[in-house]
Design a protein around this motif. Structure first.
Motif: not given
Lengths: 347, 261
Positions: A212-220, A282, A284, B195, B198, B200, B202-203
């Motif tokens: 689910d994570l692409t580069i640069g994505s953030v999950f809380h 964050y 990125q 800055s 992403v 996406n 899924n998030v």
């Protein structure tokens, strides 16, 4: 300078009393009131009339403000929309302000311009009571003490002192008890993360797959089953995690933490090691993580070490791995206490 | 005709003629110029890609490279998708005017048609997020309350609780969202410009992104309590209270204490 030019004289000599020493006077005399200056309204009947009209006008402003308030109260109800609420609040506030301020300003202006302006002084009386009053008071106390026989009745005296000393406990004990409430600090050393617990999205609770994570994505992230715990907010305050995917080439990892990330995905505690704010800003491009409270900056690409600000320790890292279905799970709890320092932290 | 001939020498004649000429030119242009406002998000054609490539090579290739491969400090555009191009170009962030910590939004350099051509060209280089549909960005269909919960968790730390924006490190900042179009908000979440991380699908799923848009749009009608002073918190509120509020109180105190003249 003055001594070299005696012709100019010493300025303080003029103030010195005859018996003063080294030019310092022994006392100053009361200069009294400054001379009374009549006002325009005292001198000119027209100015007096004008001041009176001004006071009347200020009272009229107050009356209009009050009427405006009442009209607005009935004619402009707050309604349902933000705009109508704002309009209602504005009109009520303006009416209230004019209604009250008009009275205050009118009264002050009345007193200042129309009432007489003669300066008056009211001298203080001496603080010491007369000798008779003082003697009578001492006599009363002596009689009272003699009458109660406090000097002879020891048990009575002891009972009174005990009661007086114990009574404040009814205030002190609940106060101290409520302040402390729970003196167990060991719960700050661990969070609810356990081996195999899924990482889920805050607030929806959806589990997260590594894909689910692409580069640069953030999950809380919150732990799986957070809402089922006894005190979800208490647990959340310790267990929240920020999950970030970096390009694995950008990532610098300590030798003993090589197995803690998964394909560039790292998980760090979101609780600042300074005073516990949620660190969540964050960037990125620079991989910097900022704390909004005091601008502590952590480098996510390098073990969340501190780059700037008052934080003293890197953010604790949550060791993660992937289960058979591809979901991200925790390897264990954090290996150190999260959040700000406390005395027993490493004991 | 004689009257006209005598007026020809009037000192106002040149001005009148100039105005007439301008009016005719403007009127003709308005009547005959092709309308650009009707450009729609139609399917990209091969000629769009072709024209987009020409625009790209003339305006973007200096930094991003002739084949959009990027270079040192400049991102590759292969695989960023049409959404990223549309966001950057329609808000005027790209082409960048000057090097700096952040590319600020400014008056767009390209019109909608050219932006669509650029997007079509970049999208043809590699698969990436597409421009969202009108349905996906319609805030009136979103859930404002859920949008608030999502905004609070994912966005508020940088963009402020109501989207008033805020500072980042080294001169960078998170822009205010008061005037950002729903399409640009959606694209920013999808592509993570500059800055911004992403977000996406899924998030934040497509519906959740729409909820976020609903929440952001709901903040634009202001605060029911009155003036929100930019909603930037203690700076503007403190200035107001300390300078205006306490200044008024001090003024009243001085007036009450002063002797009437």
């Amino acid at each position: 300078m003055n001594q070299q030019n005696p012709a100019k004289g010493h300025p303080s000599q003029d103030l010195a009393a005859p018996d003063g020493q080294a030019g310092v006077p022994t006392h100053f005399t009361d200069p009294g009131h400054p001379e009374h200056q009549p006002r325009q309204s005292d001198l000119h009947p027209a100015a007096n009339k004008r001041a009176e009209r001004q006071v009347v006008l200020l009272f009229a402003v107050s009356v209009l403000g009050t009427i405006g308030f009442l009209v607005a109260y009935f004619a402009v109800p707050p309604g349902e929309t933000v705009a109508s609420m704002r309009q209602s609040n504005l009109l009520l506030g303006l009416g209230l302000f004019l209604g009250m301020f008009g009275i205050g300003a009118a009264v002050v202006h009345w007193a200042k311009s129309l009432m007489n302006s003669e300066e008056k002084a009211e001298d203080r009386h001496t603080l010491r009571s007369s000798d008779e009053t003082r003697a009578a008071a001492v006599e009363m106390l002596r009689e009272g003490a003699q009458d109660s026989a406090i000097g002879r009745r020891g048990v009575l005296k002891g009972a009174m002192v005990s009661a007086l000393l114990l009574a404040p406990l009814t205030v002190v004990v609940p106060l101290v008890g409520n302040v402390g409430e729970d003196w167990d600090v060991s719960k700050f050393k661990s969070t609810m993360w356990r081996k195999g617990m899924k990482l889920t999205i805050d607030p929806s609770g959806r589990p997260i797959k590594a894909s689910d994570l692409t580069i640069g994505s953030v999950f809380h992230v919150i732990p799986e089953g957070l809402e089922d715990t006894e005190h979800p907010l208490d647990e959340k305050a310790k267990a929240v995690v920020l999950l970030i995917r970096l390009d694995p080439r950008d990532l610098t990892e300590a030798e003993d933490r090589k197995g803690w990330s998964y394909d560039g995905i790292v998980a760090y505690s979101k609780i600042c090691t300074h005073v516990g704010c949620p660190v969540a800003l964050y960037e990125q491009q620079t991989h910097h993580l900022l704390c909004p409270c005091h601008q502590s900056t952590f480098d996510v690409a390098d073990g969340a070490k501190v780059l700037f600000g008052p934080a003293k320790r890197p953010l604790p890292q949550l060791p993660i791995e992937v289960d058979d279905e591809g979901y991200l799970i925790a390897q264990s709890d954090f290996t150190e206490p999260v959040g700000p320092s406390f005395w027993e932290r490493l004991k | 005709m004689k009257a006209l001939a005598t007026r020809r020498r009037s000192r106002f004649a040149p001005t009148a003629l100039l105005l007439l000429a301008l009016l005719i030119t403007g009127g003709l242009y308005a009547a005959l110029a092709p309308s650009t406002a009707t450009a729609t998000a139609s399917v990209a054609t091969a000629s769009d890609v072709e024209l987009g490539m020409k625009l790209f090579q003339a305006n973007c290739a200096t930094c991003h490279g002739m084949n959009a491969q990027g270079s040192e400090g400049v991102p590759s555009l292969i695989g960023v998708g049409a959404a990223a191009v549309d966001f950057q170009v329609s808000t005027g962030r790209m082409p960048m005017q000057a090097n700096g910590p952040q590319a600020p939004a400014k008056t767009p350099q390209f019109n909608e048609e050219q932006t669509a051509q650029l997007a079509a060209y970049v999208a043809s280089l590699g698969a990436g997020p597409a421009i969202p549909t009108d349905e996906e960005i319609d805030g009136s269909q979103g859930d404002v309350a859920n949008g608030m919960a999502l905004f609070r968790t994912n966005c508020a730390m940088c963009h402020n609780a109501v989207g008033a924006g805020g500072a980042l490190s080294g001169g960078k900042y998170a822009p205010a969202l008061w005037d950002t179009s729903a399409r640009n908000i959606y694209q920013a979440m999808l592509t993570g410009p500059q800055s911004m991380p992403v977000f996406n699908d899924n998030v934040l799923t497509a519906e959740e992104k729409r909820d976020v848009i609903s929440y952001v749009e709901a903040q634009r009608s202001g605060s029911p309590g009155g003036a929100d002073l930019g909603a930037i918190g203690p700076v503007s509120e403190g200035l107001w209270v300390w300078v205006v509020g306490m200044g008024l109180l001090l003024g009243c105190a001085v007036w009450i204490g002063a002797k009437s003249s």
